[in-house]
Design a protein around this motif. Structure first.
Motif, short mmCIF file in Angstrom:
data_model
loop_
_atom_site.label_atom_id
_atom_site.label_comp_id
_atom_site.label_asym_id
_atom_site.label_seq_id
_atom_site.Cartn_x
_atom_site.Cartn_y
_atom_site.Cartn_z
N ALA A 96 0.84 -1.20 0.00
CA ALA A 96 0.00 0.00 0.00
C ALA A 96 0.88 1.25 0.00
O ALA A 96 1.81 1.37 0.80
CB ALA A 96 -0.92 0.00 1.22
N GLY A 97 0.59 2.14 -0.92
CA GLY A 97 1.36 3.37 -1.03
C GLY A 97 2.49 3.33 -2.02
O GLY A 97 3.12 4.36 -2.30
N HIS A 102 -7.46 -0.01 -8.72
CA HIS A 102 -7.37 -0.42 -7.31
C HIS A 102 -6.45 0.47 -6.49
O HIS A 102 -5.94 0.06 -5.44
CB HIS A 102 -6.92 -1.89 -7.17
N ASN A 103 -6.22 1.70 -6.93
CA ASN A 103 -5.28 2.57 -6.23
C ASN A 103 -5.81 3.02 -4.87
O ASN A 103 -7.02 3.13 -4.65
CB ASN A 103 -4.98 3.80 -7.09
N GLN A 104 -4.85 3.34 -4.00
CA GLN A 104 -5.19 3.91 -2.70
C GLN A 104 -5.43 5.41 -2.81
O GLN A 104 -6.36 5.97 -2.23
CB GLN A 104 -4.04 3.63 -1.72
N THR A 105 -4.57 6.07 -3.60
CA THR A 105 -4.66 7.52 -3.78
C THR A 105 -4.43 7.85 -5.24
O THR A 105 -3.55 7.28 -5.89
CB THR A 105 -3.58 8.23 -2.93
N GLU A 118 -1.01 5.98 -6.01
CA GLU A 118 -0.36 5.12 -5.04
C GLU A 118 -1.14 3.81 -4.96
O GLU A 118 -2.38 3.81 -4.92
CB GLU A 118 -0.30 5.79 -3.66
N GLY A 171 -3.03 0.44 -3.98
CA GLY A 171 -3.95 0.16 -2.89
C GLY A 171 -4.76 -1.10 -3.17
O GLY A 171 -4.38 -1.94 -4.00
N SER A 172 -5.91 -1.20 -2.51
CA SER A 172 -6.75 -2.40 -2.64
C SER A 172 -8.22 -2.06 -2.81
O SER A 172 -9.09 -2.86 -2.47
CB SER A 172 -6.58 -3.30 -1.41
N THR A 173 -8.53 -0.85 -3.32
CA THR A 173 -9.93 -0.47 -3.49
C THR A 173 -10.61 -1.39 -4.51
O THR A 173 -10.11 -1.61 -5.61
CB THR A 173 -10.05 0.99 -3.95
N VAL A 212 -3.82 -5.84 -1.92
CA VAL A 212 -3.11 -4.71 -2.51
C VAL A 212 -2.48 -5.16 -3.82
O VAL A 212 -1.72 -6.15 -3.86
CB VAL A 212 -2.02 -4.18 -1.55
#
Length: 304
Positions: free
Chosen positions: A213-214, A253-256, A273, A275-277, A282
């Protein structure tokens, strides 16, 4: 006295008959008025929203169904998905179709998904004929006949044509360099992690790349951001870049998200960045799309 009683009885019977006759006349009037009222009531109390005999209004663009450069909306479609599938920006599609609200599209509606010029060229290529207007530069010779000029042979058909559009058979060879230039995009890997899922046209339309993540997500090539958001189910926080008229890349699936729509980006620039959306872990889901169709990234990414 007997006669008087008879007269009285007769007069009484006569008067009773007149009375009954009068009552019968009044009773006959009421049902006729009711029938008249009931016969006119349906026309004045028709069901709301129902117009009897009115023709069904065709959906917008129905006359273009099946033509090159157009798309018929299916159940579950959104303008973002249509843009991804057609290789276009959803904003461009909204503008080409004069959509006041991009969230309101109807199943069966036909949308233009290619620029007006590109759509007309697509129709022309199907027939093998290209139509272009005559301009003064093509009609007027650029140099005397004795002076050699590379464009002289190309100008001859235009000089002998009458005023109006010029119709000429489009040669196949000149389009080849342009097509090659469109395909000449030097992609890089958008993340350094290991590959955890490869391309499968039916089940996985791109690469899944592992990471933490990130971790930075990089633009695979120069381009323009045509979507940045979370409006496409199954992709989470998503960035879509358009590199030219041929290629799009998608980063899911990005975090930001670090870029905005219509922003120009450079190859290797950090655009998100990891992520796991909308995912089970992740990862970066990365797609390369050619003319809107997902293709195997291994054909375009450098070997590791």
């Amino acid at each position: 006295m007997f006669v008087s009683r008879g007269l009285v009885v007769g007069l009484t019977v006569a008067l009773a008959g007149f009375a009954l006759t009068g009552c019968g006349t009044r009773l006959n009037k009421a049902p006729v008025e009711d029938r008249g009222t009931s016969s006119s009531t349906p026309s004045s109390s028709a069901q709301p929203g129902v117009v009897v005999g009115a023709p069904v209004k065709p959906l917008p663009g129905a006359e273009n169904a099946g033509k090159p450069g157009y798309y018929t909306v299916k159940p579950g479609d959104t303008l973002i998905r249509i843009g991804l599938e057609s290789g276009q920006s959803w904003k461009d599609i909204a503008r080409w179709n004069s959509l006041d609200n991009a969230n309101l599209i109807e199943v069966g509606q036909v949308l233009r998904v290619a620029p007006p010029v590109a759509a007309s060229q697509a129709v022309a290529s199907d027939s093998g004929v290209v139509t272009r207007p005559v301009t003064s530069s093509t009609v007027t010779p650029a140099a005397p006949a004795s002076t050699p000029a590379p464009a002289a042979s190309a100008a001859k058909p235009a000089t002998s044509a009458a005023s109006g559009p010029v119709v000429a058979v489009a040669p196949a060879t000149p389009a080849t360099p342009q097509a090659a230039a469109e395909d000449d995009v030097a992609f890089i890997w958008p993340a350094p992690g290991s590959l955890i899922a490869g391309f499968d046209e039916a089940r996985n339309k791109g690469y899944d790349i592992a990471g933490k993540a990130g971790d930075p997500v990089l633009a695979a090539a120069d381009g323009r951001v045509v979507y940045s958001g979370a409006g496409l189910r199954g992709y989470g926080n998503l960035v879509i870049l358009k590199h030219n008229n041929t290629f799009l890349t998608a980063y899911a699936h990005n975090q930001t998200l670090l870029v905005k729509e219509d922003q120009a980006v450079r190859k290797g620039q950090k655009i998100a960045e990891m992520g796991s959306t909308d995912a089970d872990r992740v990862k970066l889901h990365f797609e390369i799309r050619r003319q809107g169709k997902p293709v195997d990234p291994s054909r375009y990414l450098p070997p590791r």
